[in-house]
Structure formats: structure tokens, C-alpha cells
Scaffold this active site. Structure first.
Site, PDB file in Angstrom:
ATOM      1  CE  LYS A 114      -1.790   2.619   3.133  1.00 43.24           C
ATOM      2  NZ  LYS A 114      -1.809   3.943   2.440  1.00 43.24           N
ATOM      3  CB  CYS A 224      12.279   8.197  10.070  1.00 43.12           C
ATOM      4  SG  CYS A 224      13.318   7.107   9.080  1.00 43.12           S
ATOM      5  CD  GLU A 321       9.635  11.410  13.387  1.00 40.48           C
ATOM      6  OE1 GLU A 321      10.514  10.928  12.659  1.00 40.48           O
ATOM      7  OE2 GLU A 321       8.593  10.796  13.684  1.00 40.48           O
TER       8      GLU A 321
END
Length: 423
Positions: A114, A224, A321
């Protein structure tokens, strides 16, 4: 299919990717906003390299013969795990596709992948190339959809045998929950980070400033493992801050298709507004805004390269983050202190160390609870280097030989041996 034939398909696929390098890079830039030069010169070539790496593994996956206490022949079979559900993010669509599809196919699995709703195009394009290279119909299936619908359905499905996900820690927890509530399928997670970048007192400041800038601002800060907590020794702190500010002011922001542009727009309005909220939070909490802090230009989701100094560990910009072009610079005094502060985070994805002292580097590389440590470098990604996190930054490893274990079942086979010549 024989492993050698899987290898040949992946090698043909890599050749086709190289042939269509420029088109794929353009799709990445249209979808994501990243600089075209970054996509065309680094990311698409790295994609082809990853596929060749996994092609090389396809016919080298095998079990063992194990001695047992008694007259038995014992062997292990390394078998494909089955149907692999894979969910990839929007910040590096092509590379995350390669990190997941490459080992899954090399090990003989089938895949349902996906794409992120923001960036569906490049995965559809390369999948067409993969079928052109000879992949059988149905071996790789692409779903373009949203997480709460298509992604959740994939996680719940009783005929999916394994899940792999790259994205936020919050979503990773939901995926684990859906796995547990369905068929307890194993899950590989590569999640969020708040990576420390530690500048020691003996560091070459000019080099450290440039590398810390790259560690944070690369890919619009949408990475990330971004070095988003820049810890600088008090003896060099003021010099570092001034030079970091100057470097941020020089950063070229604009149309990502133009030559020489270092920073394009953020991926969408949601991410754009989220970053601006964190910037306001930094100002409100008392951090010093050295430069940036607002929209760049009047159109598009561009944000000025932003640098904060005098950041404290309890501020949101030092804990959360942000996933944007916001550098937070913190001061420290001793090695023991910075180790404790760097490790006091829910995340543990990566870290950077800048020092000329081998003893300091050896101490930090072992003390930091992270999955990757870069010394006097950052964001060095090779096909063979494993990547993954400690703590809430994930489970398992991607890339390298370690990634193959995610896509194999180990079966022990024991057979009695009559009148063995030897044991």
C-alpha cells in the site's frame, strides 16, 4: 519459481529502472516535492542498486545441516513466509518500496503493497517495469489508498502472513494491535525518531556545522532519522550556533525542478501547518529563534530553514518528531551528561557523533541506544547496511542480510538414520 529465475527478474528490473531513471525521478519530485537533483542523482540510482543487491541474495538463501545427539539427520529449510502486506510512507516512496519489495521477492514471497496517499505514482510506475522484467501476474499487487481503510484492511486480513510498515510510531502501535487481533502475523516496524547529533569539543566546527545541517535539513527535514537534536559542547557552542545560522541562511529554497535548489516544499498542507505549530511552540517555550520561523515566499508549502538555540530538553521541539526543516541546538558540558540526555527519549533510531578522539567515539557508539551510529558522517545508506531502531523507533531491521530474516520461516526437519557411518 527457481531462485535463479527470481534473481534474473530482479536484475532485469534494475536495468529497466536505470533506463527510466529520469521519468522516475520526475514522478518522485511531482509527488513529494523533493529536489529533482536529489531524486535523479541519488535516490533512483540507489533504488537500482538495492534491487541488484537483493537479486544477488535470491539463490544464496539456504538452510543448515545440524549435528544431533543420536542417529538423526537434522536439517533446516528456509521457506518463504507467504503473503507480505507492506505499507510505505511518503517521504522516500521509491526507496521504501525497494527496502520492502526487494527482500520479499528475493525470498520467494508474494506482496501486497500500500502506497502513501500523498505519493502513489512512482510505485505504480516501477511495478509496471517489474512485470515487464518478467514478474508473474499476482506476485506483486499495489493498493493506492488511505491508512484507516486500505491499510487497516491489509493489517486485519487473515490471509496476510506478514506485515512491514514504515511511518509514525503512533500508526505502528495500531498496526501491532491489528496484527494481534487478527492472525498474529509477524510485524516489522521502522518508526519515528528524534536522533541526537553530538558535536564534541575537539570537532572540526566547519565540517560539523555542514554535516549537522545536512543531517537535519535533508529532504526538507522529512527524514525519520534526521539529526533533530543537535548537542554541542559548551566550549564551541557559540561558534557553532553562529555558523549554523549562517549556513541555514545560505540554503537555497524554491522550485524543486530548478538546478541548485536544496530544499523544496513540504509534502502537503497538513505537514506544513504542523511544522509551523512546532516553530511557534519553540518561540513560546523560550528557545531563541536564530533564523527562519515562517513560510518562505507567498505560494506553496515552503518553510524557511529554521534554527533554534538555547533549546532545553523539556521543550516540545526537543522531544517530538517535527519532520521538517527545524534545527534545535542544545548545549552540554560532559560526555556522561550528553549520553544520559541523548538516551532520555522514547526514540532510538540513529545518532551522529562528530569527534577526532577515538576513545570518545568508542564510548559514544556503545553508550547510545540507537540502531545506527554515524561517526563524522550522517545518512550514509548502503544496500548492505542494516537499518532499524531501538525502543519506540521500531522492530526488526531493513536492508542488508538482516532483512532477509523478516521474510523467511525456518523449519527443522528430523529424520532417523539407520546404521549411520558417522554422526
Amino acid at each position: 519459481m527457481a531462485a535463479y529465475e527470481r534473481q534474473r527478474i530482479l536484475l532485469r528490473f534494475a536495468d529497466l529502472v536505470e533506463k527510466h531513471n529520469d521519468e522516475l525521478a520526475a514522478l518522485e519530485t511531482w509527488d513529494n516535492g523533493k529536489p529533482y537533483e536529489q531524486a535523479v542523482n541519488v535516490e533512483v540510482p540507489m533504488f537500482a542498486r538495492l534491487m541488484r543487491y537483493y537479486a544477488g541474495w535470491a539463490d544464496k538463501i539456504h538452510g543448515m545441516t545440524i549435528p544431533a545427539d543420536g542417529p538423526f539427520h537434522v536439517q533446516t529449510l528456509h521457506e518463504p513466509i507467504g503473503v507480505c502486506g507492506q505499507i510505505i510512507p511518503w517521504n522516500f516512496p521509491l526507496l521504501m518500496y525497494a527496502w520492502k519489495v526487494g527482500p520479499a521477492l528475493a525470498c520467494g514471497n508474494t506482496v501486497v503493497i500500500k502506497t502513501a496517499e500523498q505519493t502513489p505514482l512512482s510505485a505504480l510506475y516501477v511495478t509496471r517495469l517489474l512485470h515487464e522484467a518478467g514478474l508473474p501476474p499476482g506476485a506483486l499487487n499495489v493498493i493506492s489508498g488511505f491508512g484507516p481503510t486500505a491499510g487497516a484492511a491489509l493489517c486485519r486480513h487473515m490471509d496476510v502472513d506478514k506485515l512491514a510498515f514504515t511511518g509514525s510510531t503512533e500508526t505502528g502501535k495500531l498496526i501491532l494491535e491489528l496484527s494481534a487481533k487478527s492472525n498474529l502475523k509477524p510485524v516489522t516496524l521502522e518508526l519515528g525518531g528524534k536522533s541526537p547529533f553530538i558535536v564534541c569539543e575537539d570537532a572540526d566546527i566547519d565540517s560539523a556545522v555542514e554535516m549537522a545541517h545536512f543531517a537535519l535539513f535533508f529532504n526538507q527535514g522529512q527524514c525519520c532519522c534526521a539529526g533533530s537534536r543537535t548537542y554541542v559542547h559548551e566550549k564551541v557552542y557559540d561558534e557553532f550556533v553562529e555558523k549554523a545560522k549562517a549556513r541555514a541562511l545560505k540554503r537555497s529554497v524554491g522550485d524543486p525542478f530548478k538546478q541548485g535548489i536544496e530544499q523544496g516544499p513540504q509534502v502537503d498542507s497538513e505537514q506544513f501547518q504542523k511544522i509551523l505549530r512546532y516553530i511557534r511552540s519553540g518561540v513560546d517555550s523560550g528557545a531563541t529563534l536564530e533564523t527562519g520561523g515562517d513560510q518562505f515566499g507567498e505560494k506553496g508549502y515552503y518553510i524557511k530553514p529554521t534554527v533554534f538555540s538555547n533549546v532545553q530538553d523539556d521543550m516540545l521541539i526537543a522531544q517530538d518528531e517535527i519532520f521538517g526543516p527545524v534545527q534545535s541546538i542544545l548545549k552540554y558540558k560532559t560526555l556522561d551528561e550528553v549520553i544520559k540526555r541523548a538516551n532520555k527519549s522514547a526514540y532510538g533510531l540513529a545518532a551522529g557523533i562528530f569527534t577526532h578522539n577515538l576513545d570518545t567515539a568508542n564510548t559514544l557508539m556503545r553508550a547510545l541506544r540507537v540502531g545506527t551510529v554515524w561517526i563524522n558522517s550522517f545518512d550514509t545508506f548502503d544496500a548492505a547496511i542494516p537499518f532499524g531502531g531501538y525502543k519506540q523507533s521500531g522492530q526488526g531491521r531493513e536492508k542488508g542480510e538482516y532483512s532477509l530474516k523478516n521474510y523467511l520461516q525456518v523449519k527443522a526437519v528430523v529424520t532417523p538414520v539407520k546404521n549411520p557411518a558417522w554422526l
